[in-house]
Design a protein around this motif. Structure first.
Motif, PDB file in Angstrom:
ATOM      1  N   LEU A  64      16.194  17.997  96.181  1.00 61.56           N
ATOM      2  CA  LEU A  64      15.639  19.127  95.814  1.00 61.56           C
ATOM      3  C   LEU A  64      15.062  19.829  96.931  1.00 61.56           C
ATOM      4  CD1 LEU A  64      14.826  19.122  92.046  1.00 61.56           C
ATOM      5  CD2 LEU A  64      16.762  20.623  93.203  1.00 61.56           C
ATOM      6  N   TRP A  65      13.883  19.249  97.328  1.00 58.99           N
ATOM      7  CA  TRP A  65      13.045  19.418  98.508  1.00 58.99           C
ATOM      8  C   TRP A  65      13.960  19.919  99.756  1.00 58.99           C
ATOM      9  CZ3 TRP A  65       8.533  21.675  99.158  1.00 58.99           C
ATOM     10  CH2 TRP A  65       7.907  21.723 100.599  1.00 58.99           C
ATOM     11  N   ASP A  66      14.860  18.744 100.059  1.00 59.63           N
ATOM     12  CA  ASP A  66      15.338  19.051 101.307  1.00 59.63           C
ATOM     13  C   ASP A  66      16.307  20.130 101.342  1.00 59.63           C
ATOM     14  OD1 ASP A  66      14.353  16.414 102.176  1.00 59.63           O
ATOM     15  OD2 ASP A  66      16.097  15.482 101.839  1.00 59.63           O
ATOM     16  N   SER A  67      16.945  20.535 100.323  1.00 56.50           N
ATOM     17  CA  SER A  67      17.765  21.681 100.037  1.00 56.50           C
ATOM     18  C   SER A  67      16.950  22.929 100.075  1.00 56.50           C
ATOM     19  CB  SER A  67      18.434  21.647  98.665  1.00 56.50           C
ATOM     20  OG  SER A  67      19.408  20.368  98.408  1.00 56.50           O
ATOM     21  N   ALA A  68      15.804  22.957  99.403  1.00 57.21           N
ATOM     22  CA  ALA A  68      14.789  24.199  99.648  1.00 57.21           C
ATOM     23  C   ALA A  68      14.557  24.473 101.096  1.00 57.21           C
ATOM     24  CB  ALA A  68      13.431  24.151  98.825  1.00 57.21           C
ATOM     25  N   VAL A  69      14.250  23.038 101.942  1.00 58.76           N
ATOM     26  CA  VAL A  69      13.972  23.428 103.246  1.00 58.76           C
ATOM     27  C   VAL A  69      15.151  24.158 104.031  1.00 58.76           C
ATOM     28  CG1 VAL A  69      13.293  22.211 105.431  1.00 58.76           C
ATOM     29  CG2 VAL A  69      12.142  21.800 103.266  1.00 58.76           C
ATOM     30  N   LYS A  70      16.296  23.401 103.825  1.00 57.33           N
ATOM     31  CA  LYS A  70      17.358  24.091 104.408  1.00 57.33           C
ATOM     32  C   LYS A  70      17.750  25.430 104.303  1.00 57.33           C
ATOM     33  CE  LYS A  70      19.894  19.435 104.418  1.00 57.33           C
ATOM     34  NZ  LYS A  70      20.897  18.686 103.744  1.00 57.33           N
ATOM     35  N   VAL A  71      17.535  26.039 102.810  1.00 54.92           N
ATOM     36  CA  VAL A  71      17.788  27.239 102.640  1.00 54.92           C
ATOM     37  C   VAL A  71      16.777  28.177 103.284  1.00 54.92           C
ATOM     38  CG1 VAL A  71      18.024  28.974 100.699  1.00 54.92           C
ATOM     39  CG2 VAL A  71      18.988  26.692 100.603  1.00 54.92           C
ATOM     40  N   GLY A  76      15.719  31.947 107.784  1.00 58.48           N
ATOM     41  CA  GLY A  76      14.803  32.563 108.519  1.00 58.48           C
ATOM     42  C   GLY A  76      15.197  32.570 110.258  1.00 58.48           C
ATOM     43  N   ALA A  77      16.724  31.920 110.033  1.00 58.19           N
ATOM     44  CA  ALA A  77      17.460  31.906 111.464  1.00 58.19           C
ATOM     45  C   ALA A  77      17.544  33.318 112.184  1.00 58.19           C
ATOM     46  CB  ALA A  77      18.856  31.312 111.177  1.00 58.19           C
ATOM     47  N   GLY A  82      22.253  40.683 107.244  1.00 57.63           N
ATOM     48  CA  GLY A  82      23.254  40.226 106.408  1.00 57.63           C
ATOM     49  C   GLY A  82      23.748  38.826 106.800  1.00 57.63           C
ATOM     50  N   GLN A  83      23.640  38.363 108.067  1.00 58.95           N
ATOM     51  CA  GLN A  83      23.891  36.941 108.494  1.00 58.95           C
ATOM     52  C   GLN A  83      23.043  36.020 107.967  1.00 58.95           C
ATOM     53  OE1 GLN A  83      23.674  38.142 112.687  1.00 58.95           O
ATOM     54  NE2 GLN A  83      26.094  38.257 112.899  1.00 58.95           N
ATOM     55  N   LYS A  84      21.635  36.504 107.992  1.00 57.47           N
ATOM     56  CA  LYS A  84      20.787  35.551 107.284  1.00 57.47           C
ATOM     57  C   LYS A  84      21.082  35.383 105.970  1.00 57.47           C
ATOM     58  CE  LYS A  84      16.853  36.946 110.192  1.00 57.47           C
ATOM     59  NZ  LYS A  84      15.530  37.571 110.227  1.00 57.47           N
ATOM     60  N   LEU A  85      21.459  36.197 104.997  1.00 60.94           N
ATOM     61  CA  LEU A  85      21.754  36.058 103.842  1.00 60.94           C
ATOM     62  C   LEU A  85      22.962  35.425 103.672  1.00 60.94           C
ATOM     63  CD1 LEU A  85      21.300  36.805 100.676  1.00 60.94           C
ATOM     64  CD2 LEU A  85      22.763  38.943 101.288  1.00 60.94           C
ATOM     65  N   ASP A  86      24.040  35.556 104.407  1.00 61.70           N
ATOM     66  CA  ASP A  86      25.243  34.949 104.046  1.00 61.70           C
ATOM     67  C   ASP A  86      25.061  33.192 104.817  1.00 61.70           C
ATOM     68  OD1 ASP A  86      26.923  36.732 103.809  1.00 61.70           O
ATOM     69  OD2 ASP A  86      27.451  37.160 105.861  1.00 61.70           O
ATOM     70  N   ALA A  87      24.249  32.885 105.803  1.00 61.20           N
ATOM     71  CA  ALA A  87      23.705  31.767 105.821  1.00 61.20           C
ATOM     72  C   ALA A  87      22.962  31.010 104.887  1.00 61.20           C
ATOM     73  CB  ALA A  87      22.886  31.701 107.483  1.00 61.20           C
ATOM     74  N   ALA A  88      22.284  31.748 104.400  1.00 59.29           N
ATOM     75  CA  ALA A  88      21.273  31.176 103.094  1.00 59.29           C
ATOM     76  C   ALA A  88      22.170  31.106 102.052  1.00 59.29           C
ATOM     77  CB  ALA A  88      20.203  32.204 102.801  1.00 59.29           C
ATOM     78  N   LEU A  89      22.988  31.782 101.812  1.00 56.09           N
ATOM     79  CA  LEU A  89      23.884  31.403 100.329  1.00 56.09           C
ATOM     80  C   LEU A  89      24.890  30.185 100.836  1.00 56.09           C
ATOM     81  CD1 LEU A  89      24.690  35.261  99.711  1.00 56.09           C
ATOM     82  CD2 LEU A  89      23.442  33.525  98.257  1.00 56.09           C
ATOM     83  N   LYS A  90      25.260  30.174 101.942  1.00 53.63           N
ATOM     84  CA  LYS A  90      26.238  29.011 102.264  1.00 53.63           C
ATOM     85  C   LYS A  90      25.620  27.568 102.158  1.00 53.63           C
ATOM     86  CE  LYS A  90      29.922  26.730 104.649  1.00 53.63           C
ATOM     87  NZ  LYS A  90      29.551  25.748 104.000  1.00 53.63           N
ATOM     88  N   VAL A  91      24.481  27.747 102.848  1.00 52.45           N
ATOM     89  CA  VAL A  91      23.765  26.687 102.756  1.00 52.45           C
ATOM     90  C   VAL A  91      23.082  26.313 101.145  1.00 52.45           C
ATOM     91  CG1 VAL A  91      21.382  25.507 103.458  1.00 52.45           C
ATOM     92  CG2 VAL A  91      22.560  26.687 105.099  1.00 52.45           C
TER      93      VAL A  91
END
Length: 129
Positions: A64-71, A76-77, A82-91
């Motif tokens: 869970l922690w690793d997943s939260a860090v990835k999101v 924050g990339a 819109g790109q940030k949202l798409d990336a966060a949703l994918k991750v």
């Protein structure tokens, strides 16, 4: 073997809850149950399962922690909102899949450990009788 143990436990519970024999019989059954529960082989198996369950339970929070860090990193990339949202949703979706797999793996490992402990206890009970 696990079916037999479940049946015995179910019958015992049903008898205790449904008995009309009164308090004295209840106390006798309770005393016998405590004797079995406090027997050294039973305690050893219970401790074994508890220790294993604790070790398996630690795997899930780590995932869970690793997943939260990835999101968080994906959100924050660099890029447009819109790109940030798409990336966060994918991750986030990938991470949800990872968490689901970790939970299933942990649950199966705990279930297997319990079954092994029951089998060990039943084999030790037959071997010592």
């Amino acid at each position: 073997m696990k079916g037999k143990a479940g049946l015995v436990v179910g019958l015992a519970i049903g008898y205790v809850l449904g008995t009309r024999a009164g308090r004295e019989r209840y106390e006798q059954i309770k005393a016998q149950w405590l004797k079995v529960w406090n027997a050294e082989p039973v305690k050893a198996q219970v401790d074994k399962v508890k220790d294993f369950a604790k070790s398996q339970a630690m795997a899930l929070p780590s995932t869970l922690w690793d997943s939260a860090v990835k999101v968080t990193q994906a959100a924050g990339a660099k890029g447009t909102p819109g790109q940030k949202l798409d990336a966060a949703l994918k991750v986030g979706q990938d991470s949800a899949d990872d968490v689901e797999k970790a939970a299933q793996t942990s649950a199966k490992a705990v279930k297997d450990a319990v079954e092994d402990a029951i089998d060990d206890a039943s084999q030790n009970g037959r071997g010592g009788a």
